[in-house]
Design an enzyme around this catalytic site. Structure first.
Site, PDB file in Angstrom:
ATOM      1  N   LYS A 178      -5.914 -41.085  15.983  1.00 42.01           N
ATOM      2  CA  LYS A 178      -6.853 -40.283  16.763  1.00 42.01           C
ATOM      3  C   LYS A 178      -7.735 -41.191  17.621  1.00 42.01           C
ATOM      4  CE  LYS A 178      -7.631 -36.515  13.407  1.00 42.01           C
ATOM      5  NZ  LYS A 178      -7.188 -35.357  14.197  1.00 42.01           N
ATOM      6  N   ARG A 223      -0.580 -29.862   7.074  1.00 36.95           N
ATOM      7  CA  ARG A 223       0.445 -28.866   6.744  1.00 36.95           C
ATOM      8  C   ARG A 223       1.525 -29.463   5.852  1.00 36.95           C
ATOM      9  NH1 ARG A 223       1.857 -27.779  12.923  1.00 36.95           N
ATOM     10  NH2 ARG A 223      -0.303 -28.443  13.125  1.00 36.95           N
TER      11      ARG A 223
HETATM   12  N1  BES Z   1      -7.624 -32.422  10.617  1.00 36.96           N
HETATM   13  C1  BES Z   1      -7.001 -32.158  11.857  1.00 36.96           C
HETATM   14  C2  BES Z   1      -7.431 -30.852  12.487  1.00 36.96           C
HETATM   15  C3  BES Z   1      -8.822 -30.766  12.995  1.00 36.96           C
HETATM   16  C4  BES Z   1      -9.219 -31.540  14.076  1.00 36.96           C
HETATM   17  C5  BES Z   1      -9.692 -29.876  12.433  1.00 36.96           C
HETATM   18  C6  BES Z   1     -10.498 -31.412  14.549  1.00 36.96           C
HETATM   19  C7  BES Z   1     -10.947 -29.753  12.911  1.00 36.96           C
HETATM   20  C8  BES Z   1     -11.350 -30.547  13.978  1.00 36.96           C
HETATM   21  C9  BES Z   1      -5.491 -32.064  11.687  1.00 36.96           C
HETATM   22  O1  BES Z   1      -4.961 -32.886  10.716  1.00 36.96           O
HETATM   23  C10 BES Z   1      -4.906 -32.454  12.991  1.00 36.96           C
HETATM   24  O2  BES Z   1      -5.118 -33.574  13.379  1.00 36.96           O
HETATM   25  N2  BES Z   1      -4.204 -31.544  13.624  1.00 36.96           N
HETATM   26  C11 BES Z   1      -3.626 -31.786  14.904  1.00 36.96           C
HETATM   27  C12 BES Z   1      -2.205 -31.220  14.901  1.00 36.96           C
HETATM   28  C13 BES Z   1      -1.386 -31.621  16.092  1.00 36.96           C
HETATM   29  C14 BES Z   1      -1.074 -33.089  16.025  1.00 36.96           C
HETATM   30  C15 BES Z   1      -0.131 -30.792  16.094  1.00 36.96           C
HETATM   31  C16 BES Z   1      -4.451 -31.079  15.953  1.00 36.96           C
HETATM   32  O3  BES Z   1      -4.905 -29.953  15.723  1.00 36.96           O
HETATM   33  O4  BES Z   1      -4.688 -31.694  16.997  1.00 36.96           O
HETATM   34 MN    MN Z   2      -4.581 -34.834  11.420  1.00 38.11          MN
END
Ligand code: BES
Ligand code: MN
Ligand code: ZN
Length: 483
Positions: free
Chosen positions: A258, A332
């Site tokens: 990230k 997930r």
């Molecule tokens: N933990 C994050 C989701 C998240 C991000 C929740 C910011 C609340 C605030 C999750 O693990 C994630 O990174 N999801 C990605 C999925 C994508 C790579 C398909 C997302 O939502 O960007």
């Molecule tokens: Mn994530």
């Protein structure tokens, strides 16, 4: 870390018993345009003061009225525009919002100068607003305002609600350097022990032996080994309710790392686990007649040479092969293994709680978790409970038409969709594939965090959905929710 659990179980100092003889300061609620008769408890000097200080009776507006010595003699709190004066007419979210005053008043003892429709909800709102996270501050914690309870309020329930939410908030607020998978396990164990629940935890390579390959893959790059926490409570012949919480103690994104800004808050990526433990605590403390199972995959999504990679194809507990599209969609994956374990018992109800997607936040913002359910009836009842106790979420569809976006050229399924759309729905659809035998599956894609303080919700970690789920389960299996 069991300190954390201890902290939230200490006696709540937000309430005085209804029978207390202590002199308490009255709080008078009044609407915009309050008539003279509605302020009859006030002296004429007090009414004049409100007028000359241009007090507007807006929701959230507060006036402290002194006695002749200068001590606070009365609080007047605005309730905004209402048809009748009276708090008697307020319920649900409106009542919750106006009664969440503990953090807005000076240290002291108060009572509400009105009859309440839902005294337990009012007391809960008060207690929830008294929360502070001061575990890392050197200054002595300040004292908070105390409420003399309405004689009809159910104190044990209000305290259980507040303490359970406090546990969830404390867990989320604790930084990842002090809350790894092991500490999350300790918090879960402490909770399980308190209520004589049986607890089993599978750690590190044992996850491979017991066939939880996805939990292992996501967590293996961390120096702090991944684990699956599994505890059960209640009579085995009671209806089975299984809660599954995402316990990613920190989400770097893995090799799909990230950017700094997006990583900043990722200590809260165990918010689903925190809300799950808060819900579990409520269920156990109020003694709901259910067979509760709690499953928490606790992992750190870290970066290292042995990290899982985009393009990897992994087996899963369910036997479904999964192509990894992005290592940042880790939640997930760990949930999939836990959900198929949950599904094996054929429960009445499986609920997953997870800080799962950024897309859910784009759609609904931080305050409204996205809610999915395989049954319309259960969905409607859960939404009603959420609304009643002012712990809202909003339904979204398990839209079958988007299943096709999870196709993989090499494996049974890809865990992310190929396109940029409907990210929360496609994540929910991926999870649903692992639940086949439960009567109903519900899923909450939540934020776990209050960015700026709102009534009863101080800024910081929030165990969203716990009170709503508990209220729903109380209606469905117990004696009804206490408000
Ligand atoms: N933990 C994050 C989701 C998240 C991000 C929740 C910011 C609340 C605030 C999750 O693990 C994630 O990174 N999801 C990605 C999925 C994508 C790579 C398909 C997302 O939502 O960007
Ligand atoms: Mn994530
Ligand atoms: Zn995550």
């Amino acid at each position: 870390m069991s300190d954390l659990f201890q902290r939230s179980t200490r006696a709540l100092d937000a309430f005085l018993p209804a029978s207390s003889r202590k002199r308490t300061i009255p709080i008078t609620f009044a609407r915009v345009g309050a008539e003279r008769s509605e302020l009859s408890a006030l002296t004429s000097a007090e009414r004049t003061f409100l007028k000359s200080s241009e007090f507007g009776f807006a929701r959230g507006e507060i006036a402290l009225l002194p006695d002749e010595k200068g001590d606070v003699a009365r609080v007047v709190a605005g309730i905004g525009k209402a048809e009748k004066n009276a708090l008697e007419t307020l319920s649900g979210g409106d009542l919750f919002a106006v009664c969440a005053l503990a953090n807005r008043l000076p240290d002291g003892d108060y009572h509400i100068d009105a009859e309440l429709t839902e005294p337990t909800l009012a007391a809960t709102a008060w207690a929830l607003s008294s929360y502070r996270f001061d575990a890392y501050r050197n200054e002595a914690p300040g004292k908070s305002a105390r409420l003399r309870l309405d004689k009809l309020a159910d104190r044990p329930t209000a305290e259980a609600l507040a303490q359970s939410i406090f546990l969830g908030r404390d867990l989320i607020n604790t930084p990842a350097n002090d809350l790894g998978p092991e500490e999350l396990e300790q918090a879960a164990r402490a909770l399980a022990d308190t209520f004589d629940a049986s607890c089993e935890v599978t750690i590190g390579d044992a996850l491979l032996d017991k066939n939880f390959p996805l939990i292992h893959a996501v967590g293996r790059a961390s120096t702090r080994p991944p684990r699956l926490i599994d505890f059960s409570w209640g009579e085995p012949d009671h209806p089975k309710v299984t809660l599954v919480g995402k316990g990613v103690v920190f989400d770097t994104g893995g090799l799909n790392i990230k950017p700094g800004n997006s990583m900043m808050l990722m200590k809260k990526d165990m918010g689903g686990a925190a809300a799950t433990l808060a819900t579990a605590r409520l269920i156990m403390e109020t003694g709901l007649p259910v067979r509760l199972r709690v499953l928490i995959p606790a992992v750190e999504n870290a970066v290292a040479g042995n990290a899982f990679r985009p393009g990897d194809v992994l087996p899963s507990h369910a036997g479904i092969t999964v192509e990894i599209g992005n290592t940042d969609a880790e939640g997930r994956l760990v949930l999939a293994d836990a959900l198929s374990l949950a599904d094996g018992d054929e429960p009445d109800l499986v609920i997953s709680l997870a800080t799962l997607t950024g897309s859910a936040r784009v759609a609904l913002g931080p305050d409204l978790p996205a809610f999915y359910a395989t049954s319309d009836d259960v969905a409607a009842a859960m939404e009603k409970s959420a609304h009643d106790v002012h712990d809202p979420f909003w339904r979204m569809p398990f839209w079958d038409g988007y299943e096709g976006t999870l196709k993989s050229p090499v494996a049974d399924v890809c865990h992310i969709s190929t396109g940029p759309f409907a990210g929360s729905i496609t994540a929910a659809l991926f999870l649903r594939r692992f639940v086949k035998h439960a009567a109903t599956y519900a899923h909450l894609d939540m934020y776990g965090w209050t960015p700026s303080a709102k009534p009863g919700r101080p800024a910081g970690g929030e165990a969203q959905c716990a009170r709503a789920i508990h209220a729903y389960l109380s209606e469905r299996y117990g004696r009804g929710a206490s408000r």
